[in-house]
Scaffold this motif. Structure first.
Motif, PDB file in Angstrom:
ATOM      1  N   GLY A 186     -15.735   2.221  -3.818  1.00 21.97           N
ATOM      2  CA  GLY A 186     -14.368   1.956  -4.257  1.00 21.97           C
ATOM      3  C   GLY A 186     -14.211   0.509  -4.645  1.00 21.97           C
ATOM      4  O   GLY A 186     -15.102  -0.321  -4.386  1.00 21.97           O
ATOM      5  N   ARG A 187     -13.077   0.215  -5.266  1.00 20.45           N
ATOM      6  CA  ARG A 187     -12.758  -1.164  -5.648  1.00 20.45           C
ATOM      7  C   ARG A 187     -11.523  -1.593  -4.866  1.00 20.45           C
ATOM      8  O   ARG A 187     -10.524  -0.870  -4.826  1.00 20.45           O
ATOM      9  CB  ARG A 187     -12.497  -1.282  -7.148  1.00 20.45           C
ATOM     10  N   CYS A 188     -11.601  -2.789  -4.275  1.00 20.24           N
ATOM     11  CA  CYS A 188     -10.489  -3.312  -3.472  1.00 20.24           C
ATOM     12  C   CYS A 188     -10.015  -4.627  -4.080  1.00 20.24           C
ATOM     13  O   CYS A 188     -10.840  -5.535  -4.302  1.00 20.24           O
ATOM     14  CB  CYS A 188     -10.930  -3.526  -2.024  1.00 20.24           C
ATOM     15  N   GLN A 189      -8.724  -4.723  -4.348  1.00 11.84           N
ATOM     16  CA  GLN A 189      -8.191  -5.952  -4.920  1.00 11.84           C
ATOM     17  C   GLN A 189      -8.069  -7.020  -3.844  1.00 11.84           C
ATOM     18  O   GLN A 189      -7.391  -6.829  -2.838  1.00 11.84           O
ATOM     19  CB  GLN A 189      -6.816  -5.702  -5.542  1.00 11.84           C
ATOM     20  N   GLY A 190      -8.771  -8.130  -4.059  1.00 13.31           N
ATOM     21  CA  GLY A 190      -8.722  -9.238  -3.113  1.00 13.31           C
ATOM     22  C   GLY A 190      -8.158 -10.474  -3.784  1.00 13.31           C
ATOM     23  O   GLY A 190      -7.300 -10.396  -4.667  1.00 13.31           O
ATOM     24  N   SER A 191      -8.662 -11.652  -3.386  1.00 12.28           N
ATOM     25  CA  SER A 191      -8.142 -12.902  -3.930  1.00 12.28           C
ATOM     26  C   SER A 191      -8.723 -13.240  -5.293  1.00 12.28           C
ATOM     27  O   SER A 191      -8.195 -14.091  -6.001  1.00 12.28           O
ATOM     28  CB  SER A 191      -8.432 -14.050  -2.957  1.00 12.28           C
ATOM     29  N   ALA A 192      -9.833 -12.585  -5.668  1.00 11.21           N
ATOM     30  CA  ALA A 192     -10.441 -12.850  -6.971  1.00 11.21           C
ATOM     31  C   ALA A 192      -9.675 -12.122  -8.072  1.00 11.21           C
ATOM     32  O   ALA A 192      -8.885 -11.219  -7.818  1.00 11.21           O
ATOM     33  CB  ALA A 192     -11.900 -12.414  -6.967  1.00 11.21           C
ATOM     34  N   ARG A 193      -9.939 -12.513  -9.303  1.00 18.37           N
ATOM     35  CA  ARG A 193      -9.264 -11.896 -10.437  1.00 18.37           C
ATOM     36  C   ARG A 193      -9.643 -10.423 -10.570  1.00 18.37           C
ATOM     37  O   ARG A 193      -8.791  -9.578 -10.825  1.00 18.37           O
ATOM     38  CB  ARG A 193      -9.633 -12.649 -11.719  1.00 18.37           C
ATOM     39  N   GLU A 194     -10.931 -10.129 -10.405  1.00 19.93           N
ATOM     40  CA  GLU A 194     -11.409  -8.763 -10.488  1.00 19.93           C
ATOM     41  C   GLU A 194     -11.513  -8.150  -9.098  1.00 19.93           C
ATOM     42  O   GLU A 194     -11.840  -8.848  -8.127  1.00 19.93           O
ATOM     43  CB  GLU A 194     -12.781  -8.721 -11.168  1.00 19.93           C
ATOM     44  N   PRO A 195     -11.239  -6.843  -8.971  1.00 23.26           N
ATOM     45  CA  PRO A 195     -11.380  -6.202  -7.656  1.00 23.26           C
ATOM     46  C   PRO A 195     -12.815  -6.274  -7.153  1.00 23.26           C
ATOM     47  O   PRO A 195     -13.765  -6.273  -7.940  1.00 23.26           O
ATOM     48  CB  PRO A 195     -10.969  -4.743  -7.933  1.00 23.26           C
ATOM     49  N   TYR A 196     -12.962  -6.353  -5.835  1.00 23.94           N
ATOM     50  CA  TYR A 196     -14.289  -6.349  -5.237  1.00 23.94           C
ATOM     51  C   TYR A 196     -14.882  -4.944  -5.324  1.00 23.94           C
ATOM     52  O   TYR A 196     -14.193  -3.940  -5.110  1.00 23.94           O
ATOM     53  CB  TYR A 196     -14.226  -6.783  -3.776  1.00 23.94           C
TER      54      TYR A 196
END
Length: 439
Positions: A44-54
């Motif tokens: 899965g992809r998780c939205q964190g502090s970076a521009r792109e999701p982790y």
């Protein structure tokens, strides 16, 4: 398969209580996208502090975790949160059975590594074509990441250095995360730590400018990597974080000597204990450093005794002096006293200048000083200096506990070994009555 996993079992994999709490908070589908699972993988992809999701993947056969976030914890909170959601939903997180590209690529790489390990154990030779292909793929990924990092550097300088102190931690974390994605973890760590350095250092502007220059130099050097000498390429790989396998180092350059163990320097955080063991060659006069790592609270694999002498062959990492090394065989341990070549402050800086000219990314420089006097500052520890026989002074690090130095020296001249970095000397050991004492 999900029935074998419980919340308690998943949280039991957390490296610490904080990671477990953070994972619980993230285990909510609304913070995720592209969720899916099959018999062996969850992704899965998780939205964190970076521009792109982790990009997060869990191999259920390990379990093994992979996440593109910059966290040094393993598993990180994102991997734990993904596994928590999967376990709580009886072995599913969505209806997607076709693994995402990033999950497939990671699973393929793990399978290839397992096959190579099995081949080595059975005596099989590695496939040179496959090795060359993997190197080319990594170089392409790194080149794209460093091109993007260069644009980030240009934007930072164009906007002015004064504004960086108003930037939130995510400004630095996002840039570091993109470097991690590009498989440049060494440079990513330097960028991430700058987020706190610009707020705590009184000389933050000069320090930031100097580091920006070194980072940009690394980007430019990478583009000319085909023309770089072997030693410079070794230095560049070290600063970028492209590590070398031990078997590769052991198959390379070696040197034998009686190596004096003159200094030990340890650092520990919540998950890792590291130690630098500084060696001086009795015959060659070379300087080498052994790096040992252990889990926090654990024991180092190759502990060395300060003041001992190791009769051993060292395998040297490619790079400029002072060079990192591995023990190539079992050392014969003897005893010694003193330092092989103590010098004056100016002599130490002459040697340091030659080393830094060869490796501009060198951050820790070993120094052996002879016949120096410890002079306290006005606040006992603030502004303490070492003064040599030529009355040349060298500033000690602000956090240096000078009382052991004064107690052992009794105010007399002593020989001392330390690491020079961030504009100060950090003492490691001193010579007293024919033996070395850790400080």
């Amino acid at each position: 398969m999900g029935s074998r996993w419980t919340v308690e079992r998943v949280l039991g994999l957390a490296p610490d209580a904080g990671a477990g709490r953070a994972a619980r908070a993230l285990a909510r589908p609304r913070q995720w996208s592209a969720l899916g699972s099959n018999e062996s993988l969850v992704w899965g992809r998780c939205q964190g502090s970076a521009r792109e999701p982790y990009q997060v993947t869990v191999d259920l056969n390990g379990p093994a975790f992979r996440c593109t976030c910059p966290s040094r914890k393993q598993p990180c909170k994102h991997g734990l949160a993904l596994l928590l959601m999967w376990a709580a939903n009886d072995g599913t997180v969505a209806d997607l059975d076709a693994a995402a590209d990033f999950a497939q690529a990671w699973a393929h790489d793990r399978a290839e590594r397992s096959a190579r390990a099995a081949a080595r154990e059975s005596g099989g030779a590695p496939d040179p074509e496959a090795q060359a292909r993997r190197v080319a793929e990594r170089e392409s990924l790194m080149s794209a990441g460093l091109d993007e990092f260069e644009r980030w550097l240009f934007d930072l300088v164009r906007q002015g250095l004064a504004g960086v102190r108003r930037q939130p931690p995510s400004f630095w974390d996002a840039a570091a995360a993109r470097l991690v994605d590009a498989q440049v973890p060494g440079l990513a760590e330097r960028v991430r730590t700058m987020g706190s350095a610009v707020h705590v250092r009184p000389d933050w502007a000069q320090y930031l400018l100097a580091q920006l220059g070194r980072w940009y130099l690394a980007v430019r050097a990478w583009r000319r990597r085909a023309a770089l000498p072997v030693s410079t390429m070794g230095d560049l790989r070290a600063v970028l974080g492209w590590s070398r396998r031990q078997d590769e180092v052991l198959a390379g350059e070696r040197t034998r000597d009686r190596w004096w163990v003159v200094g030990l320097s340890q650092e520990e955080d919540e998950r890792l204990l590291s130690q630098r063991t500084w060696l001086y060659g009795e015959e060659t006069g070379e300087v080498a450093v052994l790096l040992d790592f252990a889990a926090a609270g654990g024991a180092l694999r190759v502990p060395q005794v300060l003041g001992s002498v190791l009769d051993v062959e060292l395998a040297l990492y490619p790079g400029s002096p002072p060079r990192r090394a591995l023990l190539a065989d079992e050392p014969v341990v003897g005893t010694g006293s003193g330092y092989p070549a103590p010098t004056t402050v100016l002599g130490a800086f002459d040697l340091a200048a030659s080393w830094q000219a060869g490796n501009p990314w060198l951050s820790r420089i070993p120094m052996t000083l002879g016949a120096v006097t410890v002079v306290p500052g006005p606040g006992d520890t603030d502004g303490a200096v070492l003064v040599d026989v030529d009355d040349t002074a060298l500033v000690l690090a602000p956090d240096t506990d000078i009382w052991p130095l004064l107690a052992v020296s009794g105010g007399h001249r002593i020989d001392l070994f330390g690491e020079w970095y961030d504009g100060h000397l950090h003492p490691c050991s001193l010579a007293s009555d024919g033996r070395l004492v850790s400080v």
